[in-house]
Structures are given as structure tokens and as C-alpha cells.
Design a protein around this motif. Structure first.
Motif, PDB file in Angstrom:
ATOM      1  N   ASN A 132       0.917  -1.183  -0.014  1.00  0.00           N
ATOM      2  CA  ASN A 132       0.060  -0.008  -0.126  1.00  0.00           C
ATOM      3  C   ASN A 132       1.019   1.215   0.044  1.00  0.00           C
ATOM      4  OD1 ASN A 132      -2.295  -1.500   0.163  1.00  0.00           O
ATOM      5  ND2 ASN A 132      -2.679  -1.329   1.955  1.00  0.00           N
ATOM      6  N   ASP A 133       2.030   1.088   0.693  1.00  0.00           N
ATOM      7  CA  ASP A 133       2.762   2.481   0.793  1.00  0.00           C
ATOM      8  C   ASP A 133       3.282   2.662  -0.743  1.00  0.00           C
ATOM      9  OD1 ASP A 133       2.477   2.537   3.516  1.00  0.00           O
ATOM     10  OD2 ASP A 133       4.290   1.898   4.148  1.00  0.00           O
ATOM     11  N   LYS A 156       0.520   4.121  -2.818  1.00  0.00           N
ATOM     12  CA  LYS A 156       0.499   5.647  -2.437  1.00  0.00           C
ATOM     13  C   LYS A 156       1.878   6.630  -2.923  1.00  0.00           C
ATOM     14  CE  LYS A 156      -2.328   4.642   1.444  1.00  0.00           C
ATOM     15  NZ  LYS A 156      -2.329   3.965   2.540  1.00  0.00           N
ATOM     16  N   LYS A 157       3.058   6.007  -3.016  1.00  0.00           N
ATOM     17  CA  LYS A 157       4.130   6.642  -3.322  1.00  0.00           C
ATOM     18  C   LYS A 157       4.166   6.700  -5.207  1.00  0.00           C
ATOM     19  CE  LYS A 157       9.313   6.721  -3.244  1.00  0.00           C
ATOM     20  NZ  LYS A 157       9.295   7.307  -4.540  1.00  0.00           N
ATOM     21  N   LEU A 205       1.289   6.984  -6.522  1.00  0.00           N
ATOM     22  CA  LEU A 205       0.147   8.005  -6.915  1.00  0.00           C
ATOM     23  C   LEU A 205       0.948   9.293  -6.686  1.00  0.00           C
ATOM     24  CD1 LEU A 205      -2.541   8.745  -7.688  1.00  0.00           C
ATOM     25  CD2 LEU A 205      -3.208   8.793  -5.074  1.00  0.00           C
ATOM     26  N   LYS A 206       1.596   9.414  -5.678  1.00  0.00           N
ATOM     27  CA  LYS A 206       2.317  10.862  -5.334  1.00  0.00           C
ATOM     28  C   LYS A 206       3.326  11.419  -6.185  1.00  0.00           C
ATOM     29  CE  LYS A 206       5.086  13.105  -1.720  1.00  0.00           C
ATOM     30  NZ  LYS A 206       6.197  12.555  -0.771  1.00  0.00           N
ATOM     31  N   GLU A 209      -5.285   7.790  -9.787  1.00  0.00           N
ATOM     32  CA  GLU A 209      -6.161   7.632  -8.431  1.00  0.00           C
ATOM     33  C   GLU A 209      -6.970   6.068  -8.923  1.00  0.00           C
ATOM     34  OE1 GLU A 209      -8.367  10.683  -6.938  1.00  0.00           O
ATOM     35  OE2 GLU A 209      -6.599  12.018  -7.015  1.00  0.00           O
ATOM     36  N   GLU A 259      -4.496   3.420  -8.462  1.00  0.00           N
ATOM     37  CA  GLU A 259      -4.151   3.116  -6.947  1.00  0.00           C
ATOM     38  C   GLU A 259      -5.221   2.402  -6.138  1.00  0.00           C
ATOM     39  OE1 GLU A 259      -3.417   5.490  -2.802  1.00  0.00           O
ATOM     40  OE2 GLU A 259      -5.035   6.315  -4.211  1.00  0.00           O
ATOM     41  N   ARG A 260      -6.738   2.987  -6.411  1.00  0.00           N
ATOM     42  CA  ARG A 260      -7.913   2.437  -5.841  1.00  0.00           C
ATOM     43  C   ARG A 260      -7.776   1.045  -6.242  1.00  0.00           C
ATOM     44  NH1 ARG A 260     -11.420   5.334  -7.641  1.00  0.00           N
ATOM     45  NH2 ARG A 260     -10.768   7.090  -6.623  1.00  0.00           N
ATOM     46  N   LEU A 307      -5.155  -1.015  -4.364  1.00  0.00           N
ATOM     47  CA  LEU A 307      -5.194  -1.272  -2.946  1.00  0.00           C
ATOM     48  C   LEU A 307      -6.202  -2.133  -2.656  1.00  0.00           C
ATOM     49  CD1 LEU A 307      -5.832   2.508  -1.759  1.00  0.00           C
ATOM     50  CD2 LEU A 307      -3.652   1.100  -1.314  1.00  0.00           C
TER      51      LEU A 307
END
Length: 189
Positions: free
Chosen positions: A140-141, A144-145, A147-148, A154, A157-158, A161
Motif C-alpha cells: 500500500n505504501d 501511495k508513493k 500515486l504521489k 487515482e 491506486e484504488r 489497494l
């Protein structure tokens, strides 16, 4: 970032979670259920030839009956070392040798000992669940990275996850099944 990179993230997570399950299986195999199994002695190491060696590398192990394990040393001079290693492994076993083989009778499990072993099983299963959750957290980290850093959208990412959570749920379910099966073996012997 493309789909193959996400696929490799899922594959790595699946592999790491599988590793946690394999470790759990090996650990649970070493918990005695009243039936003889050479897996009980997998973690026993014998001092031989100046080093510590796994028991199955210095002796042939067999289960001639449901409450007896027999260890036949490849080198008869290791009889004493094998007996000592089994006694000091804290398995509650009392081996005896007849000059040719080491006989390891399995005493009947008391109700109290069964309950202690059930606690051990639950602890091992919880450690495995935590291991799987750690893999999920790492994945998950990473998502998120990504995505960032604008490497994935998004939506990706969803979906990522969700996929990681499905993997986690699947592996935690398998851990729960192992725990239930081992509990049944312990309590129905």
C-alpha cells in the motif's frame, strides 16, 4: 508506470505472503499433536563433527508406529549427541538408545499440555497474520508513493489497494484454516 509494474508489485506481495504461509506451516509442523511425525524433530540440531547439524542429516528418521519415532544414526558414535540434542530441544521427549537406534516414544498429551500447545498455535498464527499485514502495508505504501509521484492514476491506486486487500484476506483465511486444522488435531487425539 504501466500495468506490468503493478503486476510485479502484486506478484511480489503474493510471493512474500506465500513465504509467510510456508514459514507458518514449518513452525506448526513442529508442534506435537500426539501422533508421531518426523517433522517434530525438524528444529533439533545435533553437535556433530565440530558443528551444529540438523538431526535429519546425521540420522535416518522413521515412524514405525503412531507413538514412536526412531532415529538411526549414520555414525553410531553420535548416539549420545543425538539423545542430548533431543532432550535439550524442550519438546518433552525422552529418547533412549539400544546401541543401534535411538527410540523416541511420544508420551500421551495431557489436557493441560494440549491447552498450552493450543496457545502456541494461536501465537504462531497471529505472528503469521501480522507478517501478511506487513506485506500489505508495504504494498500500500508503494502504491501511495506511485500515486504521489504521478506514476499511476487515482483509479489505478484504488484498484491496486483493492487487489492487495484481496490478497491479504485470502492469505489470512488460509492462516485461519491452518490454525483450525491444527487445533482440531490437538484437541481430538
Amino acid at each position: 508506470m504501466d500495468v506490468t509494474d503493478l503486476k510485479s508489485l502484486f506478484d511480489e506481495s503474493r510471493k512474500r505472503m506465500g513465504g509467510v504461509l510456508d514459514h507458518l506451516k514449518r513452525e506448526m509442523a513442529g508442534v506435537r499433536t500426539g501422533r508421531a511425525s518426523t517433522a517434530l524433530l525438524d528444529n533439533v540440531h545435533v553437535e556433530a563433527y565440530g558443528s551444529s547439524m540438523p538431526l535429519n542429516q546425521v540420522a535416518q528418521l522413521s515412524v514405525p508406529e503412531s507413538t514412536l519415532i526412531v532415529a538411526q544414526p549414520f555414525d553410531p558414535q553420535l548416539m549420545g549427541a543425538i539423545e542430548k540434542a533431543i532432550r535439550s530441544a524442550n519438546l518433552g521427549l525422552n529418547p533412549a538408545n539400544d546401541g543401534k537406534v535411538v527410540r523416541i516414544p511420544l508420551p500421551a498429551l495431557t489436557e493441560e499440555r494440549r491447552k498450552e500447545l493450543t496457545k502456541v498455535i494461536h501465537k504462531l498464527a497471529e505472528e503469521a497474520r501480522n507478517g501478511v499485514r506487513q506485506v500489505r502495508r508495504d504494498a500500500n505504501d508503494r502504491l501511495k508513493k506511485l500515486l504521489k509521484d504521478h506514476d499511476i492514476s487515482e483509479d489505478d491506486e484504488r484498484r491496486g489497494l483493492d487487489e492487495v486487500q484481496k490478497l491479504t484476506d485470502q492469505h489470512v483465511g488460509l492462516i485461519d484454516d491452518f490454525q483450525k486444522k491444527k487445533d482440531q488435531e490437538l484437541l481430538t487425539v
